[in-house]
Design an enzyme around this catalytic site. Structure first.
Site, PDB file in Angstrom:
ATOM      1  N   ASP A 152       0.864  -1.185   0.000  1.00 23.80           N
ATOM      2  CA  ASP A 152       0.000   0.000   0.000  1.00 23.80           C
ATOM      3  C   ASP A 152       0.900   1.234   0.000  1.00 23.80           C
ATOM      4  O   ASP A 152       1.543   1.533   1.007  1.00 23.80           O
ATOM      5  CB  ASP A 152      -0.903   0.010   1.233  1.00 23.80           C
ATOM      6  CG  ASP A 152      -1.985  -1.068   1.202  1.00 23.80           C
ATOM      7  OD1 ASP A 152      -1.722  -2.158   0.632  1.00 23.80           O
ATOM      8  OD2 ASP A 152      -3.076  -0.833   1.742  1.00 23.80           O
ATOM      9  N   LYS A 215      -6.988   3.341  -3.588  1.00 26.13           N
ATOM     10  CA  LYS A 215      -7.378   3.375  -2.180  1.00 26.13           C
ATOM     11  C   LYS A 215      -7.599   4.817  -1.744  1.00 26.13           C
ATOM     12  O   LYS A 215      -6.824   5.708  -2.089  1.00 26.13           O
ATOM     13  CB  LYS A 215      -6.274   2.710  -1.353  1.00 26.13           C
ATOM     14  CG  LYS A 215      -6.488   2.709   0.156  1.00 26.13           C
ATOM     15  CD  LYS A 215      -5.341   1.959   0.838  1.00 26.13           C
ATOM     16  CE  LYS A 215      -5.374   2.109   2.347  1.00 26.13           C
ATOM     17  NZ  LYS A 215      -4.252   1.414   3.012  1.00 26.13           N
ATOM     18  N   LYS A 251     -10.312   0.251  -2.540  1.00 27.87           N
ATOM     19  CA  LYS A 251     -10.221   0.064  -1.089  1.00 27.87           C
ATOM     20  C   LYS A 251     -10.519   1.373  -0.363  1.00 27.87           C
ATOM     21  O   LYS A 251      -9.683   2.262  -0.307  1.00 27.87           O
ATOM     22  CB  LYS A 251      -8.824  -0.435  -0.698  1.00 27.87           C
ATOM     23  CG  LYS A 251      -8.646  -0.624   0.819  1.00 27.87           C
ATOM     24  CD  LYS A 251      -7.244  -1.131   1.148  1.00 27.87           C
ATOM     25  CE  LYS A 251      -6.989  -1.158   2.649  1.00 27.87           C
ATOM     26  NZ  LYS A 251      -5.632  -1.647   2.998  1.00 27.87           N
TER      27      LYS A 251
END
Length: 315
Positions: A152, A215, A251
């Site tokens: 991430d 995300k 996400k």
């Protein structure tokens, strides 16, 4: 090094071309976006569908601890919870992943070995992203070497907000190249991007650069995932697949704490991107406290009563 989707190769040929493409995207109707998100959030689901939605939401959680006080023991406890969220009910699904800092990724990998639960690691000087590129890439290499299945990363919001889109694009490309077989989630920190137009541009920029997921947030700022910004990103991945055939995950992270919240987001996914995204390979919740509420709601559906405050663990 990976290249952008062939359908958009011209869009990323130069800084000016990338700017023209991103600023040529349709402007976001903020009122319409928020109204649609609010409308979808009012939908109710029946008991059987609710049970399915709760289990689906559990299976989509990236169970997360990203604190300066994280210890190997805490990471192992979180891993155990990810594998058996409810120790009294082994029918409960496992979470999708455990998300940790790179220095404890190896601990998570060892604790989750053979479980099927992924290890995600934040990298690139998370959460601020204020570091030189070589430092960020070293951060990624460390996490991958430790065995992380997913990375991430955070984008350079300063570069993005000052219009240096090619710098952000090339940084994502470089990080993607270091990931190897690990999947890459690109975090925009939507709360710092100020406008829905910027969130749409960041979504397309991340997808063009090879993100496997886009995300919303780090969970470290005041405004994190919202139904509206997640809806906008779901529209982006839907449109990107329509034009390229490439499916990208989404996400939302930060601020999603209750089963009711989770169900609202699942409705957004189904009604916007479609059923193909209703799977933890394509949709995740970045959360630390959401799992506890899902487990309590799950017990309520099966027993008819809410559990006591000590039913679920804090971490």
């Amino acid at each position: 090094m990976p290249t952008t989707a062939p359908a958009f190769a011209d869009a990323t040929a130069s800084d000016s071309a990338l700017r023209r493409f991103l600023h040529g995207l349709p402007g976001v109707d903020a009122v319409g976006l928020e109204a649609r998100a609010a409308s979808l959030g009012t939908r109710s689901i029946k008991t059987t569908a609710k049970a399915y939605a709760i289990d689906l939401a559990i299976s989509m959680i990236d169970l997360t601890t990203l604190e300066g006080a994280d210890t190997p023991g805490k990471v192992r406890a979180l891993a155990a919870k990810a594998v058996h969220p409810d120790p009294t009910d082994r029918t409960s699904p496992r979470t999708a992943a455990v998300c940790v800092y790179p220095d404890v990724a190896a601990t998570a990998v060892a604790a989750l070995a053979g479980s099927g639960v992924k290890v995600a690691s934040v990298a690139t000087a998370f959460p601020a992203g204020r570091a030189a590129l070589d430092v960020k890439l070293a951060d990624v290499r460390d996490a991958v070497a430790a065995g992380a299945d997913e990375i991430d990363m955070v984008i350079d919001r300063g570069a993005f907000l000052s219009g240096r889109y090619l710098k952000v694009y090339e940084e994502i490309l470089a990080v993607k190249a270091e990931c190897g077989s690990a999947r890459l989630k690109v975090i925009f920190e939507t709360g710092e991007l100020s406008t829905y137009d910027n969130i749409r541009r960041a979504s397309w920029l991340g997808m063009l650069a090879g993100a496997d997921f886009i995300k919303t947030s780090t969970g470290k700022v005041g405004v994190n995932a919202t139904p509206a910004n997640t809806l906008l990103m779901l529209e982006a991945v839907r449109d990107f697949r329509a034009q390229t055939g490439v499916q990208i995950g989404v996400k939302p992270a930060g601020g999603i704490r209750t089963s009711k919240d989770a169900v609202k987001f699942l409705v957004l996914v189904n009604e916007t991107a479609g059923e193909d995204w209703l799977d933890n390979h394509w949709f995740r919740f970045g959360a630390s406290s959401l799992l506890n509420d899902l487990l309590m709601q799950r017990q309520k559906l099966s027993t008819g009563r809410y559990s006591g405050p000590d039913y679920v663990t804090v971490d």
